[in-house]
Motif scaffolding. Sequence first.
Motif, PDB file in Angstrom:
ATOM      1  N   CYS A 122       2.639  -7.525  -3.091  1.00 45.49           N
ATOM      2  CA  CYS A 122       2.575  -6.098  -2.733  1.00 45.49           C
ATOM      3  C   CYS A 122       1.155  -5.577  -2.878  1.00 45.49           C
ATOM      4  N   ARG A 123       0.487  -6.000  -3.932  1.00 52.54           N
ATOM      5  CA  ARG A 123      -0.901  -5.596  -4.137  1.00 52.54           C
ATOM      6  C   ARG A 123      -1.790  -6.145  -3.018  1.00 52.54           C
ATOM      7  N   ALA A 124      -1.505  -7.355  -2.565  1.00 56.92           N
ATOM      8  CA  ALA A 124      -2.312  -7.971  -1.506  1.00 56.92           C
ATOM      9  C   ALA A 124      -2.131  -7.242  -0.172  1.00 56.92           C
ATOM     10  N   TRP A 125      -0.857  -6.921   0.172  1.00 57.52           N
ATOM     11  CA  TRP A 125      -0.629  -6.182   1.418  1.00 57.52           C
ATOM     12  C   TRP A 125      -1.267  -4.788   1.356  1.00 57.52           C
ATOM     13  N   THR A 126      -1.207  -4.166   0.180  1.00 59.82           N
ATOM     14  CA  THR A 126      -1.835  -2.850   0.019  1.00 59.82           C
ATOM     15  C   THR A 126      -3.344  -2.949   0.167  1.00 59.82           C
ATOM     16  N   ALA A 127      -3.945  -3.984  -0.416  1.00 61.18           N
ATOM     17  CA  ALA A 127      -5.392  -4.187  -0.295  1.00 61.18           C
ATOM     18  C   ALA A 127      -5.796  -4.434   1.150  1.00 61.18           C
ATOM     19  N   LEU A 128      -4.961  -5.199   1.886  1.00 57.45           N
ATOM     20  CA  LEU A 128      -5.257  -5.437   3.300  1.00 57.45           C
ATOM     21  C   LEU A 128      -5.218  -4.135   4.095  1.00 57.45           C
ATOM     22  N   ALA A 129      -4.244  -3.273   3.780  1.00 55.00           N
ATOM     23  CA  ALA A 129      -4.153  -1.980   4.462  1.00 55.00           C
ATOM     24  C   ALA A 129      -5.348  -1.099   4.109  1.00 55.00           C
ATOM     25  N   GLU A 130      -5.761  -1.109   2.841  1.00 55.58           N
ATOM     26  CA  GLU A 130      -6.899  -0.284   2.414  1.00 55.58           C
ATOM     27  C   GLU A 130      -8.187  -0.722   3.101  1.00 55.58           C
ATOM     28  N   VAL A 131      -8.481  -2.019   3.002  1.00 60.98           N
ATOM     29  CA  VAL A 131      -9.714  -2.529   3.611  1.00 60.98           C
ATOM     30  C   VAL A 131      -9.661  -2.350   5.128  1.00 60.98           C
ATOM     31  N   LEU A 180       4.684   3.059  -7.267  1.00 59.00           N
ATOM     32  CA  LEU A 180       3.360   3.645  -7.050  1.00 59.00           C
ATOM     33  C   LEU A 180       2.685   3.065  -5.812  1.00 59.00           C
ATOM     34  N   TYR A 181       2.942   1.786  -5.568  1.00 59.10           N
ATOM     35  CA  TYR A 181       2.413   1.174  -4.342  1.00 59.10           C
ATOM     36  C   TYR A 181       3.038   1.831  -3.117  1.00 59.10           C
ATOM     37  N   LEU A 182       4.314   2.186  -3.237  1.00 56.20           N
ATOM     38  CA  LEU A 182       5.009   2.822  -2.126  1.00 56.20           C
ATOM     39  C   LEU A 182       4.354   4.157  -1.775  1.00 56.20           C
ATOM     40  N   HIS A 183       3.999   4.935  -2.784  1.00 58.35           N
ATOM     41  CA  HIS A 183       3.313   6.204  -2.547  1.00 58.35           C
ATOM     42  C   HIS A 183       1.988   5.977  -1.824  1.00 58.35           C
ATOM     43  N   HIS A 184       1.231   5.014  -2.323  1.00 58.36           N
ATOM     44  CA  HIS A 184      -0.096   4.765  -1.750  1.00 58.36           C
ATOM     45  C   HIS A 184       0.011   4.253  -0.318  1.00 58.36           C
ATOM     46  N   LEU A 225      -1.568   5.735   3.271  1.00 61.18           N
ATOM     47  CA  LEU A 225      -2.308   4.950   4.254  1.00 61.18           C
ATOM     48  C   LEU A 225      -1.656   5.026   5.631  1.00 61.18           C
ATOM     49  N   HIS A 226      -0.318   5.003   5.645  1.00 62.21           N
ATOM     50  CA  HIS A 226       0.406   5.098   6.917  1.00 62.21           C
ATOM     51  C   HIS A 226       0.136   6.461   7.584  1.00 62.21           C
ATOM     52  N   ALA A 227       0.121   7.522   6.775  1.00 62.19           N
ATOM     53  CA  ALA A 227      -0.153   8.864   7.314  1.00 62.19           C
ATOM     54  C   ALA A 227      -1.581   8.956   7.850  1.00 62.19           C
ATOM     55  N   ARG A 228      -2.526   8.360   7.153  1.00 65.33           N
ATOM     56  CA  ARG A 228      -3.918   8.344   7.628  1.00 65.33           C
ATOM     57  C   ARG A 228      -4.042   7.614   8.954  1.00 65.33           C
ATOM     58  N   LEU A 229      -3.345   6.484   9.060  1.00 65.87           N
ATOM     59  CA  LEU A 229      -3.384   5.708  10.303  1.00 65.87           C
ATOM     60  C   LEU A 229      -2.774   6.502  11.451  1.00 65.87           C
ATOM     61  N   ALA A 282      -0.377  14.157  -2.650  1.00 65.18           N
ATOM     62  CA  ALA A 282       0.517  14.197  -1.485  1.00 65.18           C
ATOM     63  C   ALA A 282       0.586  15.617  -0.914  1.00 65.18           C
ATOM     64  N   HIS A 283       0.712  16.595  -1.784  1.00 65.85           N
ATOM     65  CA  HIS A 283       0.762  17.982  -1.314  1.00 65.85           C
ATOM     66  C   HIS A 283      -0.552  18.379  -0.635  1.00 65.85           C
ATOM     67  N   LEU A 284      -1.672  17.950  -1.203  1.00 67.47           N
ATOM     68  CA  LEU A 284      -2.967  18.289  -0.614  1.00 67.47           C
ATOM     69  C   LEU A 284      -3.158  17.649   0.751  1.00 67.47           C
ATOM     70  N   ALA A 285      -2.667  16.413   0.898  1.00 69.77           N
ATOM     71  CA  ALA A 285      -2.753  15.743   2.201  1.00 69.77           C
ATOM     72  C   ALA A 285      -1.953  16.502   3.254  1.00 69.77           C
ATOM     73  N   ARG A 286      -0.780  16.993   2.844  1.00 70.48           N
ATOM     74  CA  ARG A 286       0.045  17.764   3.769  1.00 70.48           C
ATOM     75  C   ARG A 286      -0.629  19.085   4.145  1.00 70.48           C
TER      76      ARG A 286
END
Length: 660
Positions: free
Chosen positions: A76-85, A129-133, A137-141, A174-178
Amino acid sequence: MPEARPAKRLKLEHTRASTSKEQPFKPLPLPILLLSLPALLVQPPTSRFHAQALCLSLAAVRACLGLGALSPEVECRAWTALAEVGMGVVAGGFCGREGCEWASGVESEVEKAIAKGTLIAQKHPSLSLYLHHLTFLHARLAAWKQNPKFSRKLISRLTSSFLPSDPPHIVYAAHLARIESFIASSVPGEVNAGLGNIEALENLARLNGRGHERVVLLCRVLRLRALVKAEMWDAVGEALRLVEEDLGVRYEVAGTPKSQNFAQFGEPFETAMAVHALVIGITFFTHAGNAAEASPRLSHLHVLLDSGALDRFAAGVVEIPFENSLPLTVQVTHPRILYMLTFLVSAVAKRDVVGRKPKRKVFASEGIAAWEREAGKEVVLPPWASVGDVEEVQQRMARIKADLLCELAAVGVMRSEFEEAQHNLDTLIAHTRTHDIFELFAARIALQQGHLAHARGQAERAGRCYRAAAFLAGAGDEFVEIAARAGELVLGIGVHGREEGVGAEEGEALARQCRGRGAALEAVGQVVEACLATEILKSKQHLKNALSLASRAQDNYLRALLLALISAHYMHTSPEHAKGMLETCEQLAMGLGAPVQKLGGVGVNGKMGKTRVEVVSVGNVPLRLWCGERFVEIARREGEEGEVKKREGVNKLLVKSLKS
């Protein structure tokens, strides 16, 4: 020959060697090592190694995922890192850039990484916590792919899923992003939705109680910013009062800068909020034409910047700490932009252009010089920023310089420094074309070209420029559109007279549009109504209203014109009153222009030899000449022949200056 080393150094190395023998370092597992590399390789977006760091980080994360047999947490950490980078690559614009083949297909990789990571996080509650992050990332994309509705839907789903046990920094983020997704829009309905979300976040922070007061302040500054952006001016005053109340500042309008003890702020967050509030407050009161309220806030802003306030958040990031939790990281307006904005709001706030060195011109000129110094410096940004963030800072800096050049051109027109005004307009055109922002400023450039032609007496060209400005502004910039139409209307009245120059209905409609759009247009609307009025009393009242607005804004350029117009109504009924206003108008007109000039001379006793050279402060020659002709008219009516000859002599010199 071996190098001689100090005893302390030998002892330290002996200690390290002993420790190494007793407790040898264990090599990191390969997946952990590969996942650690992106943090070690990270380079700021201004670094020439930024692209290489992203490329190597992608390779490391891909290699980790290629190992197989990973634990759920590591995978999960690896997939999150791939999404971040990957998002850093996408936001930096590398995917479609020539010579960046390594970035090809990264966008689809990010989508896959988000889906895979989300699936694993959903199966294991300990990874929430990974789910939140990943949702962030999905919203940014989605926002990057021009799908704001889906982006908001993702964030809304996230904010509604939080539990009381979730960390406050995640919940607030999350609220600030919205909120940002709404208030960044120019659609009125979406702005209102953003204001509603700000209120919801403020209520949540209040409910959380002690230790969350800074979030309340942040919400109030966000509301203030949103109201100004949406031009909801009626609500700005109260919103500003609440922010200043939270910051603990009060301004004595009657006091001078030296007599006030301006507050300083120790924490970076409060400092950033104060600077933002001051910039917005100065803008608001200048728009409202209230120079007395804008002045102490401008002085406070200068005091803060002189004390090095911007250095406290040099990368444009501040933190809000929480007890037993990680802090909330907030990205604010970059300090370099705030630094340049200070010059701009200073120039705009100082409306008076009378005198040898008017502050409006000084601040605009110093702003251009500061821009040239700052343009070559590296932009300091947090490590997680992208190349897109750098480009945004650069574009905003380019727009601020264009605004400063607009200010200089306007000052040149008002002070009859026409060659300098034309030079600044030419520079403005070149600058906006170089930075690909010409379309943003095309309407304003056309409007200022119209003002310059109008001031030079080039009526035909001025009319064309005004029409072009109104067309280019369209519905996107109503202020410029209305100003351009007002310029054309007043030009028509001046050239052809009231009956032939403009239709009454058209003029009345334009005057109504000027209302509620700031003190400057409000005064213009009053002048238009005065010109169209068929009753002298109504005309006088409109002009007095405009004069009150100009005086409150300390706009002596407009004040001089209004004094001239009002004095014309008293030429026959109250000559003493008319002379008083004409004298004030003439004094202002003398300060509205170029330096002292020598206007010819006459020989002593009509013979050659020594000559007496008349030295006159030229100023606004047409307005001075008009005042001089009125003085002659009053003096002749009162039988003051000496005054008539004196005034006629000055008028001849002014006519000579006008022709030269």
